[in-house]
Scaffold this motif. Structure first.
Motif, short mmCIF file in Angstrom:
data_model
loop_
_atom_site.label_atom_id
_atom_site.label_comp_id
_atom_site.label_asym_id
_atom_site.label_seq_id
_atom_site.Cartn_x
_atom_site.Cartn_y
_atom_site.Cartn_z
N ASP A 182 52.75 39.73 35.67
CA ASP A 182 51.64 39.87 36.61
C ASP A 182 50.88 41.16 36.32
OD1 ASP A 182 50.06 39.28 38.79
OD2 ASP A 182 51.71 39.20 40.21
N ASP A 183 49.62 41.19 36.74
CA ASP A 183 48.79 42.40 36.62
C ASP A 183 48.78 42.94 35.20
OD1 ASP A 183 48.74 41.99 39.33
OD2 ASP A 183 49.87 43.77 39.85
N GLU A 239 43.27 36.46 36.88
CA GLU A 239 43.35 36.68 38.33
C GLU A 239 42.01 37.18 38.87
OE1 GLU A 239 47.48 38.37 39.62
OE2 GLU A 239 46.40 39.96 38.61
MG MG Z 1 48.42 40.10 40.09
#
Ligand code: MG
Ligand code: C2E
Ligand code: MG
Ligand code: MG
Length: 282
Positions: A182-183, A239
């Protein structure tokens, strides 16, 4: 301030400083009770294929309906939950709730390809002793097939802890759970480092997606991430897609999946069911 002097050793609180500590303690107690009182709920954000435009799954995002305050977002309580270790119980609840929901949706919309469910894990969760057993049990209870459940771990967490957790990741993958970073882009993962993990997906952080138009090198960075991921056999999710221009640019760059306010905000389970019905039976 209650200063940490060493393990289990604290400076005596001075009266003027009591307030934040007391508030913290209150919040901690409320957090402890929130599970028992069932004050947590999940929102679900749709993830679509940028190739076909089809819905492919949801990401579960926790919310807390605090009895006295209004709804509290995760950034306001996850850090405290991590510090106190309460996050393990909270995320176990998230796991059960999210798996139960995706199981119901996949039964309800049986004629469609099964949707995936992504949940977020904290580095503290990875320290849980029975983690793999817990996951396996929840998968079995809901008869979830392989690759339905995805775990999102932030890139920073990867860098901090995962040297020790390689085995864990392999065990999770062995029981049919996919791993996502993620990220991505906010940490400093090296190529070789990424390559040593059996990972399935990179999620490009929203900060890069938002720069796709505003900065000249914005699209170039995303292009590089996508090329890297694909060369390692990984899929890419973008995202925080908020504009049509971002969406088109990402499609052009060969990004596999996307999520963001443009497609849909995170939805409660009723709205998410409406969304499902709408996209499939319009
Ligand atoms: Mg994220
Ligand atoms: P994340 O996993 O990176 O989730 C994406 C965050 O961006 C979510 O915030 C989501 O609501 C928000 N978002 C999605 N699309 C857009 C968009 O187009 N524009 C903007 N501005 N924001 C968008 P949220 O729900 O507040 O969650 C924040 C973070 O809290 C998550 O970041 C995740 O790291 C953590 N988190 C959420 N739920 C859980 C959970 O159940 N367990 C754990 N351990 N962490 C969680
Ligand atoms: Mg996430
Ligand atoms: Mg995040």
């Amino acid at each position: 301030q209650a200063k940490r002097l060493g393990k289990g050793c604290y400076q005596v609180l001075t009266p003027a400083m009591q307030v934040p500590a007391v508030q913290r303690l209150q919040l901690e107690n409320q957090l402890r009770e929130a599970l028992i009182r069932q004050e947590f709920l999940l929102y679900y954000q749709p993830i679509i294929s940028l190739e076909t435009g089809m819905l492919v799954g949801f990401e579960a995002l926790i919310r807390w309906d605090h009895p006295l305050k209004t709804r509290i977002n995760p950034s306001e309580f996850i850090p405290l939950a991590e510090e106190t270790g309460l996050i393990q119980a909270i995320d176990l609840w998230v796991l059960k709730e999210a798996c139960n929901q995706i199981c119901r949706w996949n039964q309800q919309f049986q004629n469609l390809p099964p949707l995936s469910m992504s949940i977020n894990l904290s580095p503290v969760d990875l320290k849980q002793i029975n983690l793999v057993e817990n996951f396996q049990q929840v998968l079995e209870v809901n008869s979830l097939g392989n690759w339905i459940l995805k775990l999102e771990i932030t890139e920073t967490c990867f860098l901090e802890t995962l040297t020790f957790e390689q085995d864990l990741i392999k065990q999770l993958q062995a029981i049919g759970i996919q791993l996502c970073i993620d990220d991505f882009g906010t940490g400093y993962s090296s190529l070789s480092r990424l390559h040593s993990f059996p990972l399935c997906t990179l999620k490009i952080d929203r900060s890069f997606v938002s720069q796709i138009q505003s900065k000249i090198e914005g699209a170039e960075i995303i292009h590089t991430i996508i090329t890297l991921a694909h060369s390692l056999g990984m899929d890419v999710v973008a995202e925080g897609i908020e504009t049509n221009i971002q969406l088109e640019k990402l499609e052009e760059l060969g990004c596999n999946y996307g999520q963001g306010y443009l497609i849909s905000k995170p939805l409660d389970h009723l709205k998410a069911t409406e969304f499902l019905t709408r996209v499939f039976y319009q």
